[in-house]
Scaffold this motif. Sequence first.
Motif, PDB file in Angstrom:
ATOM      1  N   ARG A  44     -13.779   0.829   0.034  1.00 13.79           N
ATOM      2  CA  ARG A  44     -13.146  -1.281   0.485  1.00 13.79           C
ATOM      3  C   ARG A  44     -14.483  -1.511   0.530  1.00 13.79           C
ATOM      4  NH1 ARG A  44     -10.982  -2.443   4.593  1.00 13.79           N
ATOM      5  NH2 ARG A  44     -10.739  -0.621   6.337  1.00 13.79           N
ATOM      6  N   ASP A  87      -7.739  -4.314   1.457  1.00 14.39           N
ATOM      7  CA  ASP A  87      -6.834  -3.092   2.456  1.00 14.39           C
ATOM      8  C   ASP A  87      -6.859  -1.725   1.547  1.00 14.39           C
ATOM      9  OD1 ASP A  87      -6.040  -4.350   4.847  1.00 14.39           O
ATOM     10  OD2 ASP A  87      -5.767  -6.272   3.862  1.00 14.39           O
ATOM     11  N   ALA A  88      -7.538  -2.360   0.546  1.00 11.90           N
ATOM     12  CA  ALA A  88      -6.483  -1.249  -0.617  1.00 11.90           C
ATOM     13  C   ALA A  88      -7.664  -1.363  -1.703  1.00 11.90           C
ATOM     14  CB  ALA A  88      -5.168  -0.354  -0.759  1.00 11.90           C
ATOM     15  N   LYS A 111       0.856   4.020  -2.893  1.00 11.07           N
ATOM     16  CA  LYS A 111      -0.117   5.557  -2.404  1.00 11.07           C
ATOM     17  C   LYS A 111       1.142   5.736  -2.958  1.00 11.07           C
ATOM     18  CE  LYS A 111      -2.863   7.462  -0.638  1.00 11.07           C
ATOM     19  NZ  LYS A 111      -4.164   7.921  -0.919  1.00 11.07           N
ATOM     20  N   ILE A 129       0.716  -1.091  -0.343  1.00 12.22           N
ATOM     21  CA  ILE A 129      -0.223   0.445   0.065  1.00 12.22           C
ATOM     22  C   ILE A 129       1.007   0.919  -0.363  1.00 12.22           C
ATOM     23  CG2 ILE A 129      -1.744   1.115   1.049  1.00 12.22           C
ATOM     24  CD1 ILE A 129      -2.881  -1.340   2.086  1.00 12.22           C
ATOM     25  N   THR A 131      -8.526   4.042   0.154  1.00 11.86           N
ATOM     26  CA  THR A 131      -7.704   2.933   1.555  1.00 11.86           C
ATOM     27  C   THR A 131      -9.742   3.584   2.980  1.00 11.86           C
ATOM     28  OG1 THR A 131      -6.699   4.694   2.529  1.00 11.86           O
ATOM     29  CG2 THR A 131      -5.859   2.526   1.500  1.00 11.86           C
TER      30      THR A 131
END
Length: 467
Positions: free
Chosen positions: A36, A52-53, A22, A18, A31
């Motif tokens: 989600r 999770d993302a 990002k 992540i 996120t």
Amino acid sequence: MVQATTLPRNEAGIAAAIDTLKARFGDQLQTGQAIREQHGHTTTWITNQAPDAVVFPTSAAEVSEIVKTCAEHGVPVIPFGTGTSLEGHVNAPAGGICIDMMKMDKILAVHPEDLDVVVQPGVTREQLNTYLRDQGLFFPIDPGANASLGGMAATRASGTNAVRYGTMKDNVLALEAVMADGGVIRTAQRARKSSAGYDMTRLLVGSEGTLGLITELTLRLQGIPEAIRSARCAFNSVDDACRAVMMTIQYGIPVARIELLDALSVRAANAYSGLNLPEVPLLLLEFHGSDAGVVEQTDMFASIAEEFGGFDIAATSTAEERSKLWQARHDMYWACLQLRPGAKGISTDVCVPISRLAECVSAARAKAEDMGLLAPMVGHVGDGNFHALLLIDMDSAEERAKADTYVGWLNELAISMEGTCTGEHGIGQGKRPYLTQELGDTTRYMAAIKAALDPENILNPGKILEM
């Protein structure tokens, strides 16, 4: 809800992936909890397992970069189209990164002389057909929902036109896909046939994102017919309707669509769509061809239907009337929910040889009644595929248990009739327990292919196979 299996999480790898993504993709990666959960959403009763993302790529190169990052950190990747699948395909049982293809929505090339089109995976079927209309072409696969074409290929979707035009496996000529190591492959050229090596196109169509992520599709198109005629016919029983379908197919009448609605479904359609159909088992049909041809086909079907007690036969070539009838069929899920306000609709499908269709549908109807389940049924009966929508009070443990028992019984019944536990919904998480029962040791070789192409099991883990 049915509790979905949870797989071990790679917390450190997920956090590192992540951070990397990002820094590279900025606001293309989200996120927030709501987005989600939306991407773990499922229209069935399997619990939501959010990623999770969520990242929104715009090209195959960006998809490749995302997958390479996830592969480096051992993080699951879950592809997402429009989220209309029914068996938990988009859940993230081990967490990970969801790749939403919605921004990859370009129609790249139309080749009218060759009757094919090249599209990105986020293009929806309605978007494509709107674009093609002024060229006299259309894409025939119609699962009802305005699904993305990438998702339709990944789940090997079909729908109301399958009896004439086949399913996605028959209409995808070639694919571009990102594999588990981030490599980008093309499975074929645009030629209509090829003997060049393994059929990787067919391997990826229906693999539900477990072998590769589709980033481009070359699709077969059809010319819009000169004439289209829709018809309806009522029957005294589901058995009579199914036998009429079987005879229609055996006579070789080139019907484009032939759909069954049981009496409960017709009642729901009347109330929801403002129709006035007889509330008995009903067949809806569509014929494609010349002006004279569609009339002849309708008359031939009417003669067959009357042999099985068919009555109240009505036909129309008026576009507005045809559209109203088929829109009511496509709205059936929402219409049936009104039969029991507040209930959850649990949709399941099976497919059997057409010669066993009447027996299977009748048994499914009787079993639901014996168990006290409200279960309207509809089906793409021209190819032996039908759906039961169980209307369940999810706060009742007794009703949930009944529904689970019924779904298992129906899957096993179809398999015992040399059919399949899923004609078009796919396996995902929900149908996984029945795959080995249907295919036996074949699943061991499926697992070997999965292990060879995705040795770290990062591509949509927890779907189709136990790994």
